[in-house]
Scaffold this motif. Structure first.
Motif, mmCIF file in Angstrom:
data_model
loop_
_atom_site.group_PDB
_atom_site.id
_atom_site.type_symbol
_atom_site.label_atom_id
_atom_site.label_comp_id
_atom_site.label_asym_id
_atom_site.label_seq_id
_atom_site.Cartn_x
_atom_site.Cartn_y
_atom_site.Cartn_z
ATOM 1 N N PRO A 111 0.806 -1.225 0.000
ATOM 2 C CA PRO A 111 0.000 0.000 0.000
ATOM 3 C C PRO A 111 0.838 1.274 0.000
ATOM 4 C CG PRO A 111 -0.872 -1.593 1.572
ATOM 5 C CD PRO A 111 0.444 -2.131 1.108
ATOM 6 N N SER A 112 2.064 1.176 0.498
ATOM 7 C CA SER A 112 2.941 2.347 0.560
ATOM 8 C C SER A 112 3.639 2.650 -0.764
ATOM 9 C CB SER A 112 3.995 2.136 1.651
ATOM 10 O OG SER A 112 4.766 0.954 1.381
ATOM 11 N N CYS A 113 3.420 1.814 -1.772
ATOM 12 C CA CYS A 113 4.021 2.049 -3.095
ATOM 13 C C CYS A 113 3.601 3.433 -3.597
ATOM 14 C CB CYS A 113 3.573 0.972 -4.064
ATOM 15 S SG CYS A 113 4.112 1.189 -5.773
ATOM 16 N N SER A 114 4.547 4.211 -4.086
ATOM 17 C CA SER A 114 4.238 5.580 -4.522
ATOM 18 C C SER A 114 3.521 5.592 -5.859
ATOM 19 C CB SER A 114 5.518 6.399 -4.626
ATOM 20 O OG SER A 114 6.292 5.980 -5.747
ATOM 21 N N LEU A 115 2.837 6.683 -6.132
ATOM 22 C CA LEU A 115 2.149 6.854 -7.410
ATOM 23 C C LEU A 115 3.140 6.759 -8.559
ATOM 24 C CD1 LEU A 115 -0.361 7.594 -9.102
ATOM 25 C CD2 LEU A 115 0.175 10.001 -8.674
ATOM 26 N N LEU A 116 4.321 7.364 -8.381
ATOM 27 C CA LEU A 116 5.342 7.340 -9.426
ATOM 28 C C LEU A 116 5.813 5.908 -9.694
ATOM 29 C CD1 LEU A 116 6.468 9.671 -11.075
ATOM 30 C CD2 LEU A 116 8.482 9.681 -9.589
ATOM 31 N N GLU A 117 6.013 5.135 -8.634
ATOM 32 C CA GLU A 117 6.431 3.741 -8.796
ATOM 33 C C GLU A 117 5.345 2.928 -9.499
ATOM 34 O OE1 GLU A 117 9.303 3.052 -4.891
ATOM 35 O OE2 GLU A 117 7.119 2.984 -4.663
ATOM 36 N N ALA A 118 4.089 3.214 -9.168
ATOM 37 C CA ALA A 118 2.976 2.506 -9.800
ATOM 38 C C ALA A 118 2.928 2.790 -11.293
ATOM 39 C CB ALA A 118 1.659 2.915 -9.142
ATOM 40 N N ILE A 119 3.118 4.055 -11.662
ATOM 41 C CA ILE A 119 3.121 4.422 -13.082
ATOM 42 C C ILE A 119 4.267 3.730 -13.810
ATOM 43 C CG2 ILE A 119 3.446 6.330 -14.713
ATOM 44 C CD1 ILE A 119 1.971 8.131 -12.740
ATOM 45 N N ASP A 120 5.435 3.683 -13.173
ATOM 46 C CA ASP A 120 6.588 3.023 -13.799
ATOM 47 C C ASP A 120 6.314 1.546 -14.035
ATOM 48 O OD1 ASP A 120 8.114 5.303 -13.969
ATOM 49 O OD2 ASP A 120 9.159 4.979 -12.064
ATOM 50 N N LEU A 121 5.686 0.886 -13.075
ATOM 51 C CA LEU A 121 5.358 -0.533 -13.236
ATOM 52 C C LEU A 121 4.397 -0.745 -14.402
ATOM 53 C CD1 LEU A 121 4.940 -1.650 -9.515
ATOM 54 C CD2 LEU A 121 6.702 -2.430 -11.113
ATOM 55 N N MET A 122 3.430 0.153 -14.534
ATOM 56 C CA MET A 122 2.471 0.040 -15.632
ATOM 57 C C MET A 122 3.135 0.290 -16.977
ATOM 58 S SD MET A 122 -0.943 1.771 -13.975
ATOM 59 C CE MET A 122 -1.826 0.909 -12.653
ATOM 60 N N LEU A 123 4.060 1.225 -17.015
ATOM 61 C CA LEU A 123 4.766 1.493 -18.273
ATOM 62 C C LEU A 123 5.714 0.354 -18.628
ATOM 63 C CD1 LEU A 123 5.533 5.324 -17.967
ATOM 64 C CD2 LEU A 123 3.752 4.187 -19.294
ATOM 65 N N GLU A 124 6.086 -0.439 -17.640
ATOM 66 C CA GLU A 124 6.935 -1.615 -17.886
ATOM 67 C C GLU A 124 6.116 -2.834 -18.296
ATOM 68 O OE1 GLU A 124 9.078 -2.105 -14.276
ATOM 69 O OE2 GLU A 124 10.253 -0.259 -14.525
ATOM 70 N N GLY A 125 4.771 -2.707 -18.275
ATOM 71 C CA GLY A 125 3.939 -3.799 -18.756
ATOM 72 C C GLY A 125 2.903 -4.325 -17.787
ATOM 73 N N ALA A 126 2.911 -3.865 -16.551
ATOM 74 C CA ALA A 126 1.930 -4.342 -15.576
ATOM 75 C C ALA A 126 0.541 -3.801 -15.916
ATOM 76 C CB ALA A 126 2.318 -3.922 -14.165
ATOM 77 N N GLN A 127 -0.426 -4.696 -16.021
ATOM 78 C CA GLN A 127 -1.802 -4.282 -16.280
ATOM 79 C C GLN A 127 -2.558 -4.042 -14.988
ATOM 80 O OE1 GLN A 127 -3.781 -7.142 -18.751
ATOM 81 N NE2 GLN A 127 -2.580 -6.681 -20.560
ATOM 82 N N ASN A 128 -2.266 -4.857 -13.984
ATOM 83 C CA ASN A 128 -2.958 -4.766 -12.705
ATOM 84 C C ASN A 128 -1.950 -4.811 -11.566
ATOM 85 O OD1 ASN A 128 -4.865 -6.121 -14.725
ATOM 86 N ND2 ASN A 128 -6.267 -5.547 -13.096
ATOM 87 N N LEU A 129 -2.085 -3.888 -10.626
ATOM 88 C CA LEU A 129 -1.282 -3.901 -9.418
ATOM 89 C C LEU A 129 -2.151 -4.453 -8.291
ATOM 90 C CD1 LEU A 129 0.487 -0.410 -9.642
ATOM 91 C CD2 LEU A 129 1.218 -2.606 -10.606
ATOM 92 N N VAL A 387 3.356 10.526 -21.101
ATOM 93 C CA VAL A 387 3.391 11.990 -21.111
ATOM 94 C C VAL A 387 3.386 12.532 -19.686
ATOM 95 C CG1 VAL A 387 2.103 14.071 -21.736
ATOM 96 C CG2 VAL A 387 2.291 12.188 -23.366
ATOM 97 N N PHE A 388 2.494 12.017 -18.856
ATOM 98 C CA PHE A 388 2.395 12.512 -17.483
ATOM 99 C C PHE A 388 3.609 12.105 -16.661
ATOM 100 C CE2 PHE A 388 -2.223 12.363 -18.596
ATOM 101 C CZ PHE A 388 -2.449 13.738 -18.525
ATOM 102 N N ARG A 389 4.174 10.936 -16.948
ATOM 103 C CA ARG A 389 5.383 10.497 -16.229
ATOM 104 C C ARG A 389 6.542 11.449 -16.518
ATOM 105 N NH1 ARG A 389 9.241 9.911 -13.818
ATOM 106 N NH2 ARG A 389 10.188 8.019 -12.938
ATOM 107 N N GLU A 390 6.712 11.831 -17.767
ATOM 108 C CA GLU A 390 7.775 12.769 -18.140
ATOM 109 C C GLU A 390 7.557 14.123 -17.481
ATOM 110 O OE1 GLU A 390 7.704 12.840 -22.352
ATOM 111 O OE2 GLU A 390 8.517 10.808 -22.588
ATOM 112 N N ARG A 391 6.303 14.546 -17.427
ATOM 113 C CA ARG A 391 5.977 15.834 -16.810
ATOM 114 C C ARG A 391 6.247 15.801 -15.307
ATOM 115 N NH1 ARG A 391 6.070 21.156 -17.239
ATOM 116 N NH2 ARG A 391 4.268 22.201 -16.266
ATOM 117 N N LEU A 392 5.892 14.694 -14.649
ATOM 118 C CA LEU A 392 6.141 14.567 -13.217
ATOM 119 C C LEU A 392 7.626 14.601 -12.919
ATOM 120 C CD1 LEU A 392 3.520 11.825 -12.247
ATOM 121 C CD2 LEU A 392 3.568 14.186 -11.413
#
Length: 396
Positions: A111-129, A387-392
């Motif tokens: 649950p403590s996983c950051s929003l940024l880490e979650a986005i990175d996992l999704m961009l690496e191919g994760a569909q569901n966390l 796009v949002f990851r680069e902006r963040l």
């Protein structure tokens, strides 16, 4: 303000999320079909529990989500050549045969996983966390619940939910002002229109689209149906197919891609297509499929009676029984209404407009077309997240 957004954890996005319904990896496809029929979940999580191992924490056994399945997985499996003659035997296979052989589609996070880490996992191919829900189950509830095809996921008093790209996009949309001026820019200017699309010809056999459907399910997109001039006619969406039941396998086996679009469109298949499906199943010698899925009795109830005797017969036709909150009407679900009409935008559409469009229609993508409806490409949630990851990153 960026610091505030980046400070969010995935637990903040899990508020109000329901607990996952679990299916054991050792369950049969028939078990999976029963869960998908009787509950309103579009996807069912598949879990592997190693009862003979002791976790370092001292737990008696270790449970892990190893994937997810939906009705589309079952439909595509039943459409395989080796399963057409005897669908009943095919349903006895373990549910593990439905899981794609692609690692990392489902990932456990704390649950403590950051929003940024979650986005990175999704961009690496994760569909569901897969995220543990912080509330604990009561002792009595823990005693009653065991991992089964119809129970929520529970492990040592913990339940789990999962986050998707849509959840993250919705969350970002709630703070969209922080990303100005990017949301107002066109998707063309941002360079996020992908030409890597999955398309089939309108007149081609739907059976030839099976690989495309399976790929679009993994890619979280859809299959575009185009004519010989590249004009977008519609789509075969895994989301729409997922709201049908396994009888659609008969339609995929016998109809063209264009006819399949009409067949799965909301409101029920046209009577002429139902007759075509029945006749072609018989011509192909697939009486087993016809019998297994009750095409004669269930699907033909859509047909208008040509005589009073026919009408009386059809009104007495039994429907597929369901014990869940929402009953399916033959091949169609009351949970969600999705048409075969494609969701489209233009290259000059703004990013925020396309985001809202996709969220409103509960899809992970929007087709991009020219003024003459010729297909240009596709924009996906994954493209938007980049796009949002680069902006963040630039805001930190």
């Amino acid at each position: 303000m960026a610091v505030t957004l980046l400070a969010h954890e995935v637990s903040d996005l899990c508020l109000g999320k329901p607990a996952l319904r679990a299916l054991s990896v050792s369950a049969s496809i028939a078990d999976a079909l029963s869960v998908l029929r009787n509950f309103e979940d579009n996807f069912i999580s598949v879990w592997d529990c190693e009862h003979n191992k002791v976790h370092e924490s001292g737990d008696a056994f270790l449970c892990q989500c190893v994937g997810k399945i939906c009705m589309v997985d079952v439909i595509c499996y039943l459409c395989k050549d080796e399963n057409l003659l005897s669908p009943s035997d095919a349903l006895k296979a373990p549910v593990s045969v439905l899981l794609p052989k692609i690692p990392g589609l489902v990932v456990h996070v704390e649950p403590s996983c950051s929003l940024l880490e979650a986005i990175d996992l999704m961009l690496e191919g994760a569909q569901n966390l897969v995220v543990p829900i912080k509330n604990r189950l009561s002792t009595r509830r823990k005693q009653l619940q065991k991992l089964s095809p119809t129970s929520p996921t529970s492990h040592n008093g913990r339940e789990f939910c999962w986050l998707t790209q849509e959840d993250v996009i919705r969350f970002i949309l709630s703070s969209i002002g922080l990303f100005s001026p990017i949301p107002a820019l066109s998707i063309d200017t941002l360079g996020i229109i992908s030409s890597d699309i999955i398309a089939v010809d309108y007149d081609s056999p739907a059976s030839l689209a099976l690989e495309a459907i399976s790929r679009s399910l993994i890619d979280q997109t859809s299959v575009a149906v185009v004519d010989t001039d590249g004009i977008l006619i519609g789509e075969i969406s895994p989301l729409t197919l997922g709201c049908c039941d396994e009888t659609v396998a008969a339609a995929i086996t016998t109809l063209s891609s264009g006819d399949l679009m009409a067949y799965i469109d909301c409101g029920g298949p046209p009577e002429d297509l139902v007759r075509v499906v029945k006749d072609r199943l018989k011509d192909k010698g697939l009486e087993g499929m016809l019998e297994q899925f009750n095409v004669d009795s269930n699907l033909l109830s859509y047909l208008s009676a040509s005589s009073s005797s026919d009408e009386e017969s059809m009104t007495s036709t039994p429907k597929l029984a369901r014990s869940g909150k929402h009953s399916r009407s033959m091949s169609y679900s009351a949970r969600i209404v999705r048409r075969a009409e494609a969701i489209v935008c233009h290259a000059k559409s703004s990013l925020v407009a396309v985001m809202i469009q996709a969220i409103a229609h509960r899809v992970n993508y929007v087709w991009v077309i020219e003024e003459d409806c010729s297909l240009v490409g596709i924009v996906t949630f994954s493209d938007m997240l980049k796009v949002f990851r680069e902006r963040l990153e630039s805001m930190t």
